[in-house]
Design a protein around this motif. Structure first.
Motif, PDB file in Angstrom:
ATOM      1  N   VAL A 201       0.834  -1.214   0.000  1.00 24.91           N
ATOM      2  CA  VAL A 201       0.000   0.000   0.000  1.00 24.91           C
ATOM      3  C   VAL A 201       0.865   1.258   0.000  1.00 24.91           C
ATOM      4  CG1 VAL A 201      -1.849   1.196   1.220  1.00 24.91           C
ATOM      5  CG2 VAL A 201      -1.784  -1.272   1.228  1.00 24.91           C
ATOM      6  N   ASN A 202       1.982   1.221   0.713  1.00 25.23           N
ATOM      7  CA  ASN A 202       2.838   2.423   0.775  1.00 25.23           C
ATOM      8  C   ASN A 202       3.404   2.764  -0.592  1.00 25.23           C
ATOM      9  OD1 ASN A 202       2.440   2.830   3.467  1.00 25.23           O
ATOM     10  ND2 ASN A 202       4.090   1.420   4.038  1.00 25.23           N
ATOM     11  N   LYS A 203       3.794   1.695  -1.318  1.00 27.74           N
ATOM     12  CA  LYS A 203       4.334   1.915  -2.656  1.00 27.74           C
ATOM     13  C   LYS A 203       3.246   2.533  -3.539  1.00 27.74           C
ATOM     14  CE  LYS A 203       7.010  -1.544  -4.203  1.00 27.74           C
ATOM     15  NZ  LYS A 203       7.131  -2.838  -4.933  1.00 27.74           N
ATOM     16  N   LEU A 204       2.034   1.992  -3.395  1.00 29.04           N
ATOM     17  CA  LEU A 204       0.899   2.475  -4.190  1.00 29.04           C
ATOM     18  C   LEU A 204       0.634   3.950  -3.894  1.00 29.04           C
ATOM     19  CD1 LEU A 204      -0.879   0.714  -6.049  1.00 29.04           C
ATOM     20  CD2 LEU A 204      -2.617   0.803  -4.284  1.00 29.04           C
ATOM     21  N   LYS A 205       0.685   4.312  -2.575  1.00 26.65           N
ATOM     22  CA  LYS A 205       0.420   5.704  -2.175  1.00 26.65           C
ATOM     23  C   LYS A 205       1.472   6.630  -2.769  1.00 26.65           C
ATOM     24  CE  LYS A 205      -2.072   5.132   2.150  1.00 26.65           C
ATOM     25  NZ  LYS A 205      -1.819   4.764   3.522  1.00 26.65           N
ATOM     26  N   SER A 206       2.750   6.176  -2.760  1.00 27.49           N
ATOM     27  CA  SER A 206       3.796   7.078  -3.270  1.00 27.49           C
ATOM     28  C   SER A 206       3.659   7.243  -4.789  1.00 27.49           C
ATOM     29  CB  SER A 206       5.195   6.622  -2.848  1.00 27.49           C
ATOM     30  OG  SER A 206       5.559   5.496  -3.564  1.00 27.49           O
ATOM     31  N   ILE A 207       3.190   6.180  -5.480  1.00 30.04           N
ATOM     32  CA  ILE A 207       2.972   6.305  -6.930  1.00 30.04           C
ATOM     33  C   ILE A 207       1.815   7.278  -7.185  1.00 30.04           C
ATOM     34  CG2 ILE A 207       2.239   5.075  -9.028  1.00 30.04           C
ATOM     35  CD1 ILE A 207       3.742   2.605  -7.876  1.00 30.04           C
ATOM     36  N   GLU A 208       0.742   7.134  -6.372  1.00 28.54           N
ATOM     37  CA  GLU A 208      -0.417   8.033  -6.534  1.00 28.54           C
ATOM     38  C   GLU A 208      -0.001   9.478  -6.293  1.00 28.54           C
ATOM     39  OE1 GLU A 208      -3.958   4.886  -5.360  1.00 28.54           O
ATOM     40  OE2 GLU A 208      -3.317   6.372  -3.877  1.00 28.54           O
ATOM     41  N   ALA A 209       0.855   9.676  -5.271  1.00 31.80           N
ATOM     42  CA  ALA A 209       1.316  11.042  -4.956  1.00 31.80           C
ATOM     43  C   ALA A 209       2.133  11.601  -6.113  1.00 31.80           C
ATOM     44  CB  ALA A 209       2.142  11.015  -3.671  1.00 31.80           C
ATOM     45  N   GLU A 210       2.978  10.731  -6.699  1.00 27.75           N
ATOM     46  CA  GLU A 210       3.809  11.164  -7.837  1.00 27.75           C
ATOM     47  C   GLU A 210       2.929  11.586  -9.012  1.00 27.75           C
ATOM     48  OE1 GLU A 210       6.905   8.569  -9.521  1.00 27.75           O
ATOM     49  OE2 GLU A 210       7.498   8.261  -7.426  1.00 27.75           O
ATOM     50  N   ILE A 211       1.881  10.767  -9.281  1.00 31.53           N
ATOM     51  CA  ILE A 211       0.977  11.071 -10.401  1.00 31.53           C
ATOM     52  C   ILE A 211       0.260  12.401 -10.133  1.00 31.53           C
ATOM     53  CG2 ILE A 211      -1.114  10.318 -11.639  1.00 31.53           C
ATOM     54  CD1 ILE A 211      -0.133   7.408 -11.141  1.00 31.53           C
ATOM     55  N   ALA A 212      -0.211  12.577  -8.879  1.00 30.31           N
ATOM     56  CA  ALA A 212      -0.934  13.808  -8.530  1.00 30.31           C
ATOM     57  C   ALA A 212      -0.023  15.017  -8.724  1.00 30.31           C
ATOM     58  CB  ALA A 212      -1.419  13.721  -7.090  1.00 30.31           C
ATOM     59  N   GLU A 213       1.244  14.859  -8.325  1.00 34.55           N
ATOM     60  CA  GLU A 213       2.198  15.972  -8.432  1.00 34.55           C
ATOM     61  C   GLU A 213       2.428  16.320  -9.905  1.00 34.55           C
ATOM     62  OE1 GLU A 213       5.653  15.680  -5.761  1.00 34.55           O
ATOM     63  OE2 GLU A 213       6.757  16.546  -7.434  1.00 34.55           O
ATOM     64  N   GLU A 214       2.567  15.246 -10.708  1.00 33.79           N
ATOM     65  CA  GLU A 214       2.802  15.444 -12.142  1.00 33.79           C
ATOM     66  C   GLU A 214       1.615  16.177 -12.785  1.00 33.79           C
ATOM     67  OE1 GLU A 214       3.653  12.264 -15.390  1.00 33.79           O
ATOM     68  OE2 GLU A 214       5.124  12.091 -13.775  1.00 33.79           O
ATOM     69  N   GLU A 215       0.388  15.769 -12.361  1.00 34.51           N
ATOM     70  CA  GLU A 215      -0.820  16.414 -12.905  1.00 34.51           C
ATOM     71  C   GLU A 215      -0.863  17.891 -12.523  1.00 34.51           C
ATOM     72  OE1 GLU A 215      -3.691  12.506 -13.208  1.00 34.51           O
ATOM     73  OE2 GLU A 215      -4.055  13.956 -11.601  1.00 34.51           O
ATOM     74  N   LEU A 216      -0.445  18.175 -11.283  1.00 36.87           N
ATOM     75  CA  LEU A 216      -0.430  19.553 -10.791  1.00 36.87           C
ATOM     76  C   LEU A 216       0.553  20.386 -11.622  1.00 36.87           C
ATOM     77  CD1 LEU A 216      -1.701  21.163  -8.428  1.00 36.87           C
ATOM     78  CD2 LEU A 216       0.406  20.763  -7.157  1.00 36.87           C
ATOM     79  N   VAL A 217       1.735  19.809 -11.857  1.00 36.38           N
ATOM     80  CA  VAL A 217       2.762  20.513 -12.652  1.00 36.38           C
ATOM     81  C   VAL A 217       2.204  20.814 -14.047  1.00 36.38           C
ATOM     82  CG1 VAL A 217       5.043  20.281 -13.725  1.00 36.38           C
ATOM     83  CG2 VAL A 217       4.711  19.543 -11.366  1.00 36.38           C
ATOM     84  N   GLN A 218       1.523  19.803 -14.629  1.00 33.47           N
ATOM     85  CA  GLN A 218       0.944  19.976 -15.978  1.00 33.47           C
ATOM     86  C   GLN A 218      -0.064  21.127 -15.978  1.00 33.47           C
ATOM     87  OE1 GLN A 218       0.839  17.586 -18.826  1.00 33.47           O
ATOM     88  NE2 GLN A 218       2.747  16.689 -18.086  1.00 33.47           N
ATOM     89  N   GLN A 219      -0.916  21.140 -14.913  1.00 34.80           N
ATOM     90  CA  GLN A 219      -1.946  22.200 -14.830  1.00 34.80           C
ATOM     91  C   GLN A 219      -1.286  23.574 -14.722  1.00 34.80           C
ATOM     92  OE1 GLN A 219      -4.569  21.293 -11.574  1.00 34.80           O
ATOM     93  NE2 GLN A 219      -5.373  19.478 -12.600  1.00 34.80           N
ATOM     94  N   ILE A 220      -0.229  23.680 -13.894  1.00 34.42           N
ATOM     95  CA  ILE A 220       0.474  24.957 -13.707  1.00 34.42           C
ATOM     96  C   ILE A 220       1.086  25.407 -15.029  1.00 34.42           C
ATOM     97  CG2 ILE A 220       2.440  26.059 -12.548  1.00 34.42           C
ATOM     98  CD1 ILE A 220       1.780  24.213 -10.124  1.00 34.42           C
ATOM     99  N   MET A 221       1.686  24.410 -15.754  1.00 36.14           N
ATOM    100  CA  MET A 221       2.326  24.735 -17.043  1.00 36.14           C
ATOM    101  C   MET A 221       1.279  25.289 -18.011  1.00 36.14           C
ATOM    102  SD  MET A 221       5.593  23.357 -17.064  1.00 36.14           S
ATOM    103  CE  MET A 221       6.034  22.318 -18.409  1.00 36.14           C
ATOM    104  N   GLN A 222       0.073  24.653 -18.024  1.00 35.61           N
ATOM    105  CA  GLN A 222      -0.986  25.097 -18.945  1.00 35.61           C
ATOM    106  C   GLN A 222      -1.429  26.511 -18.600  1.00 35.61           C
ATOM    107  OE1 GLN A 222      -4.086  22.182 -18.851  1.00 35.61           O
ATOM    108  NE2 GLN A 222      -2.851  20.682 -19.957  1.00 35.61           N
ATOM    109  N   TYR A 223      -1.483  26.783 -17.288  1.00 36.31           N
ATOM    110  CA  TYR A 223      -1.929  28.072 -16.801  1.00 36.31           C
ATOM    111  C   TYR A 223      -0.903  29.134 -17.237  1.00 36.31           C
ATOM    112  CZ  TYR A 223      -3.469  31.668 -13.554  1.00 36.31           C
ATOM    113  OH  TYR A 223      -3.911  32.833 -13.004  1.00 36.31           O
TER     114      TYR A 223
END
Ligand code: MGP
Ligand code: SAH
Length: 223
Positions: A201-223
């Motif tokens: 589960v911990n590995k899964l959470k860290s992957i989810e966090a990485e994906i969320a961070e990447e999505e945030l970066v993408q949104q900021i870049m678009q903005y």
């Protein structure tokens, strides 16, 4: 057979102490380091090795679990597995059962099940994407479904080219699985897919966090 013989110490570090294998055993045995790793991930009270072959996994499970139930349809394999377990000093921790996993399944109880069925021989790599339905006893879906009636905690050892969508489908609607690549000396040999509580589960959470961070970066870049 030569290429397998060259890898003999990868399969069993105690090979020279009298390890026994038949032809199918040679090309199906899980290399010791990979079996050790899977056994650490599957640490539990009672584990079933439903297709134990010459014992590559069962021996390692005996070193991390309280009790191992090791099943094989073939008496020659079971003889090899028992003798090999003696070499590793763990034969008394393994209950060897000669029989068909499909027939025995309704009588079995365990915390974890490990599945390493025949993949249809070394030709499994002839398929660009391995179809789980190509597994020899029944098909890969049926094997998983029968195991899941015993416990949801399943580790499934499958070809490295297996269709990942099929593996995810086995988790069931809304559920997840963890697909792990098992490499030896830098080369991926197989996949182990974890279901139920075996998922890290911990590995899964860290992957989810990485994906969320990447999505945030993408949104900021678009903005
Ligand atoms: P492999 O690809 O036949 O051999 O199997 P090799 O030489 O390690 O790989 P190559 O790419 O260098 O040619 C790789 C590993 O898969 C083996 O060591 C076994 O652990 C596992 N394996 C192979 N087969 C055919 C089976 C099988 O039918 N059943 C199970 N359970 N494992 C298998
Ligand atoms: N993990 C093992 C290798 C397993 S090879 C190791 O590391 O040594 C797959 C095994 O499944 C073969 O030994 C074959 O005899 C066995 N098998 C095939 N059909 C079976 C069935 N219906 N029930 C139990 N074992 C079966």
């Amino acid at each position: 057979m030569k290429k397998y013989y060259f890898q003999r110490y990868n399969y069993f570090s105690k090979f020279d102490q009298g390890i026994l294998m038949d032809k199918e055993g040679w090309f199906s045995v899980t290399p010791e380091k990979i079996a050790q790793h899977i056994a650490t991930r599957c640490q539990t009270d009672i584990i079933i090795d439903a297709f134990c072959g010459c014992g590559g996994n069962a021996i390692q499970f005996a070193l991390t679990c309280r009790q191992v139930i090791a099943i094989d349809l073939d008496p020659v394999k079971l003889h090899c597995a028992r003798e090999n377990a003696k070499i590793y000093g763990v034969a008394d921790r393994i209950e060897f059962i000669l029989g068909d996993f499909f027939k025995l399944a309704p009588t079995l109880k365990a915390d974890v099940i490990f599945l390493s069925p025949p993949w249809g021989g070394p030709a499994y790599m002839n398929q660009e994407v391995y179809n789980l339905k190509s597994m020899i006893p029944g098909d890969g879906f049926k094997i998983h479904q029968i195991a899941s009636q015993i416990t949801p905690n399943i580790a499934y050892f499958v070809p490295r080219n297996t269709n990942p969508q099929q593996l995810a489908q086995l988790a069931g609607p809304g559920k997840t699985c963890e697909i792990e690549q098992n490499a030896l000396n830098g080369k991926v040999k197989a996949l182990t897919v974890y279901y139920g509580d075996l998922i890290d589960v911990n590995k899964l959470k860290s992957i989810e966090a990485e994906i969320a961070e990447e999505e945030l970066v993408q949104q900021i870049m678009q903005y």
